[in-house]
Design a protein around this motif. Structure first.
Motif, PDB file in Angstrom:
ATOM      1  N   UNK A 108       0.841  -1.196   0.000  1.00  0.00           N
ATOM      2  CA  UNK A 108       0.000   0.000   0.000  1.00  0.00           C
ATOM      3  C   UNK A 108       0.874   1.243   0.000  1.00  0.00           C
ATOM      4  N   UNK A 109       0.711   2.120  -0.958  1.00  0.00           N
ATOM      5  CA  UNK A 109       1.518   3.338  -1.010  1.00  0.00           C
ATOM      6  C   UNK A 109       1.314   4.206   0.242  1.00  0.00           C
ATOM      7  N   UNK A 110       2.403   4.808   0.686  1.00  0.00           N
ATOM      8  CA  UNK A 110       2.402   5.696   1.847  1.00  0.00           C
ATOM      9  C   UNK A 110       1.851   5.042   3.105  1.00  0.00           C
ATOM     10  N   UNK A 111       2.013   3.724   3.210  1.00  0.00           N
ATOM     11  CA  UNK A 111       1.508   3.034   4.403  1.00  0.00           C
ATOM     12  C   UNK A 111       2.411   3.219   5.610  1.00  0.00           C
ATOM     13  N   UNK A 112       3.651   3.628   5.382  1.00  0.00           N
ATOM     14  CA  UNK A 112       4.595   3.750   6.474  1.00  0.00           C
ATOM     15  C   UNK A 112       5.400   2.488   6.703  1.00  0.00           C
ATOM     16  N   UNK A 113       5.131   1.455   5.906  1.00  0.00           N
ATOM     17  CA  UNK A 113       5.899   0.204   5.981  1.00  0.00           C
ATOM     18  C   UNK A 113       6.576  -0.004   4.617  1.00  0.00           C
ATOM     19  N   UNK A 114       7.928   0.011   4.656  1.00  0.00           N
ATOM     20  CA  UNK A 114       8.682  -0.063   3.407  1.00  0.00           C
ATOM     21  C   UNK A 114       9.902  -0.975   3.602  1.00  0.00           C
ATOM     22  N   UNK A 115      10.399  -1.485   2.467  1.00  0.00           N
ATOM     23  CA  UNK A 115      11.715  -2.132   2.490  1.00  0.00           C
ATOM     24  C   UNK A 115      12.491  -1.695   1.253  1.00  0.00           C
ATOM     25  N   UNK A 121       5.081  -0.270  -1.802  1.00  0.00           N
ATOM     26  CA  UNK A 121       4.647   0.897  -1.035  1.00  0.00           C
ATOM     27  C   UNK A 121       5.646   2.044  -1.126  1.00  0.00           C
ATOM     28  N   UNK A 122       6.925   1.751  -1.389  1.00  0.00           N
ATOM     29  CA  UNK A 122       7.952   2.792  -1.480  1.00  0.00           C
ATOM     30  C   UNK A 122       8.117   3.271  -2.916  1.00  0.00           C
ATOM     31  N   UNK A 123       8.085   2.383  -3.849  1.00  0.00           N
ATOM     32  CA  UNK A 123       8.212   2.753  -5.246  1.00  0.00           C
ATOM     33  C   UNK A 123       9.542   3.434  -5.538  1.00  0.00           C
ATOM     34  N   UNK A 124       9.472   4.531  -6.302  1.00  0.00           N
ATOM     35  CA  UNK A 124      10.694   5.251  -6.658  1.00  0.00           C
ATOM     36  C   UNK A 124      11.143   6.237  -5.576  1.00  0.00           C
ATOM     37  N   UNK A 125      10.307   6.420  -4.537  1.00  0.00           N
ATOM     38  CA  UNK A 125      10.659   7.373  -3.478  1.00  0.00           C
ATOM     39  C   UNK A 125      11.868   6.881  -2.699  1.00  0.00           C
ATOM     40  N   UNK A 126      12.478   7.796  -2.032  1.00  0.00           N
ATOM     41  CA  UNK A 126      13.654   7.438  -1.237  1.00  0.00           C
ATOM     42  C   UNK A 126      13.473   7.937   0.201  1.00  0.00           C
ATOM     43  N   UNK A 127      13.940   7.144   1.104  1.00  0.00           N
ATOM     44  CA  UNK A 127      13.922   7.480   2.530  1.00  0.00           C
ATOM     45  C   UNK A 127      15.350   7.798   2.941  1.00  0.00           C
ATOM     46  N   UNK A 128      15.541   8.982   3.504  1.00  0.00           N
ATOM     47  CA  UNK A 128      16.887   9.383   3.927  1.00  0.00           C
ATOM     48  C   UNK A 128      17.366   8.505   5.059  1.00  0.00           C
ATOM     49  N   UNK A 149      13.751   7.986  11.349  1.00  0.00           N
ATOM     50  CA  UNK A 149      13.806   9.063  10.360  1.00  0.00           C
ATOM     51  C   UNK A 149      12.385   9.459   9.998  1.00  0.00           C
ATOM     52  N   UNK A 150      12.210  10.670   9.420  1.00  0.00           N
ATOM     53  CA  UNK A 150      10.874  11.078   8.959  1.00  0.00           C
ATOM     54  C   UNK A 150      10.423  10.231   7.775  1.00  0.00           C
ATOM     55  N   UNK A 151       9.114   9.956   7.690  1.00  0.00           N
ATOM     56  CA  UNK A 151       8.567   9.156   6.594  1.00  0.00           C
ATOM     57  C   UNK A 151       8.072  10.010   5.446  1.00  0.00           C
ATOM     58  N   UNK A 152       7.348   9.374   4.532  1.00  0.00           N
ATOM     59  CA  UNK A 152       6.855  10.055   3.348  1.00  0.00           C
ATOM     60  C   UNK A 152       5.570  10.829   3.582  1.00  0.00           C
ATOM     61  N   UNK A 153       4.828  10.491   4.609  1.00  0.00           N
ATOM     62  CA  UNK A 153       3.513  11.113   4.847  1.00  0.00           C
ATOM     63  C   UNK A 153       3.457  11.778   6.227  1.00  0.00           C
ATOM     64  N   UNK A 154       4.607  12.259   6.702  1.00  0.00           N
ATOM     65  CA  UNK A 154       4.657  12.935   7.989  1.00  0.00           C
ATOM     66  C   UNK A 154       4.803  12.015   9.181  1.00  0.00           C
ATOM     67  N   UNK A 181       6.259   1.735  10.567  1.00  0.00           N
ATOM     68  CA  UNK A 181       5.588   2.991  10.957  1.00  0.00           C
ATOM     69  C   UNK A 181       5.563   3.112  12.479  1.00  0.00           C
ATOM     70  N   UNK A 182       6.535   3.862  13.042  1.00  0.00           N
ATOM     71  CA  UNK A 182       6.605   4.028  14.499  1.00  0.00           C
ATOM     72  C   UNK A 182       5.509   4.941  15.029  1.00  0.00           C
ATOM     73  N   UNK A 183       4.910   5.765  14.158  1.00  0.00           N
ATOM     74  CA  UNK A 183       3.850   6.667  14.622  1.00  0.00           C
ATOM     75  C   UNK A 183       2.640   5.893  15.112  1.00  0.00           C
ATOM     76  N   UNK A 184       2.332   4.766  14.437  1.00  0.00           N
ATOM     77  CA  UNK A 184       1.207   3.944  14.909  1.00  0.00           C
ATOM     78  C   UNK A 184       1.505   3.357  16.273  1.00  0.00           C
TER      79      UNK A 184
END
Length: 467
Positions: free
Chosen positions: A85-92, A109-116, A135-140, A166-169
């Protein structure tokens, strides 16, 4: 149930002390327990969350290889739809970690985006080339990252594996748990405090029963402490009853002795007066005058002895209004030329004096007699309630009155300001000393008619029944 608040304020109240200390202890205990439960839950949830991410990192490592050209290959399935699921907060993500390795693998869920990532100086690798950080995610959101560098084959093709959760959950779950914990512990703590306070009040209730029983004894409504008391208080009640019985015996013995003394002195004083009359002349007059004064003084001190014996009686109760009415009728008959008024407060109709009938009659009688001696044509008596424990009687006349200096001297034994008026000079002194025995108040001042106003404040004992 009344709170036992003494003269020293709430700090002297046994109920407030016990309830307050137990409530403070309960609040402190719930705060500590709540803090411990919150920390344990947070620690457990955090550990479980990190363990899940770490396990998925191992699955990811096992699902990726390199081909003969050093390109990364693999179709990892970590068993969680969140990675789809895109922007779910769970990526590899899998990245090359050596110069001979190429390619990049990511979750849908990550696609072409990059996580610093973070520099190694801020989050260094351990001995097994693993590290974790946030680190900060893609959706805040905030991401928890588990990262490892792994050599994939014998040709030293290496890759960097990153699994992000997703540590926010997790933080939201912990916050929700803490809110629920606070609510339920608060309700339970409030209920426990109320129940504890009620239990303490119920346990201390026998003290209120003893207090009311003692008040009833002092008001003359009963002669002993009555009722069924707990084992801890029963000895106290028994000792109080023994003290009341002892006090009653002492009073009766004192009254008997006073009566015997009065009978023993009556005849010798009468003989002295008769002999003085028989002697005649100036010497006889002097002897008779001194004998009469001695008789007055003896009667005065006999009255004081009787008051001392009866003034502390726990069962003396005298309705006030009948005494006032009877004395006023007598004054009207003895002083037909006087205007004698009475102002009775409606609230004072059923007043009861906490003392002996003879003492009340003597005090009011002396004040009325004094007003008739020195007044010109008018006497006024007022009766009113002062407070729950006392009432006030004032007697005013339109005589010459007294100066402030004379008022100070007026209550001294035998002091007379007008020698032409018959009397022994003991009336106001007897009133003052009788009031003192009952812990009341006595004040002399100028009346509104220009004469003297005598103000009495005496203890009351409930109200008389309606007849």
């Amino acid at each position: 149930m009344p709170i036992f608040k003494g003269p020293g304020g709430w700090s002297r109240s046994l109920t407030v002390r016990v309830v307050g200390m137990s409530s403070l202890w309960a609040i402190a205990a719930f705060l500590v327990i709540g803090g411990l439960i919150s920390q344990l839950y947070e620690r457990t949830a955090q550990s479980g969350f990190e363990a899940v991410v770490r396990a998925q990192l191992f699955n990811l490592v096992n699902a990726v290889t390199v081909d003969e050209n050093g390109a990364l290959r693999g179709v990892p399935d970590l068993g969680d739809l969140a990675y789809s699921q895109p922007l779910s907060g769970w990526y590899w993500e899998v990245l090359p970690a050596s110069a001979n390795t190429t390619g990049r693998l990511t979750s849908f869920s990550l696609g072409r985006a990059r996580i610093a990532d973070v520099p190694e100086t801020a989050a260094p690798f351990d001995m097994q080339y693993r590290r974790d950080y946030r680190v900060p995610g893609l959706d805040g959101e905030t991401l928890y990252v588990e990262e490892a560098e792994v050599v994939l084959d014998g040709e030293n093709h290496a890759a960097r594996f990153r699994v992000m959760g997703n540590a926010s959950t997790l933080d939201a779950d912990i916050a929700a748990f803490n809110r629920s914990l606070t609510l339920y512990l608060g309700l339970f703590g409030l209920g426990s405090t109320v129940i504890n306070a009620l239990a303490i009040l119920y346990g201390l209730r026998p003290l209120s029963v003893v207090q009311r029983s003692l008040a009833s004894v002092r008001a003359g409504e009963r002669e002993r402490l009555e009722g069924s008391f707990p084992t801890e208080i029963q000895p106290l009640a028994a000792e109080m009853n023994a003290l009341i019985d002892s006090n009653r015996r002492i009073i009766e013995r004192a009254r008997t002795q006073v009566g015997n003394l009065a009978h023993a002195l009556k005849t010798p004083v009468a003989v002295l007066l008769n002999e003085a009359g028989a002697i005649g002349g100036e010497r006889g007059r002097v002897l008779r005058e001194q004998g009469e004064r001695m008789q007055a003084h003896v009667q005065h001190y006999l009255d004081r002895a009787r008051i001392a014996a009866g003034g502390e009686s726990a069962i003396a109760r005298t309705p006030v209004r009948p005494i006032v009415d009877r004395l006023l009728r007598v004054m009207v008959k003895l002083n037909p030329g006087f205007r004698i008024d009475a102002r009775i407060d409606p609230a004072a109709e059923r007043l009861v004096f906490a003392g002996e009938q003879q003492d009340l009659e003597e005090m009011l009688g002396n004040l009325l007699e004094n007003a008739a001696k020195y007044g010109r044509s008018r006497i006024e008596l007022t009766l009113a309630v002062s407070d729950a424990a006392s009432f006030a009687v004032t007697v005013s006349d339109d005589g010459p009155g007294l100066t402030p200096e004379e008022i100070v001297e007026a209550t001294k034994r035998g002091r007379r300001f007008d020698e032409t008026v018959p009397g022994s000079g003991l009336g106001l002194s007897i009133v003052a000393e009788t009031v003192l025995q009952y812990r009341g108040g006595f004040q002399l001042e100028r009346s509104e008619f220009g004469g003297l106003r005598a103000c009495l404040t005496l203890p009351r004992s409930g109200d008389a029944p309606i007849s």
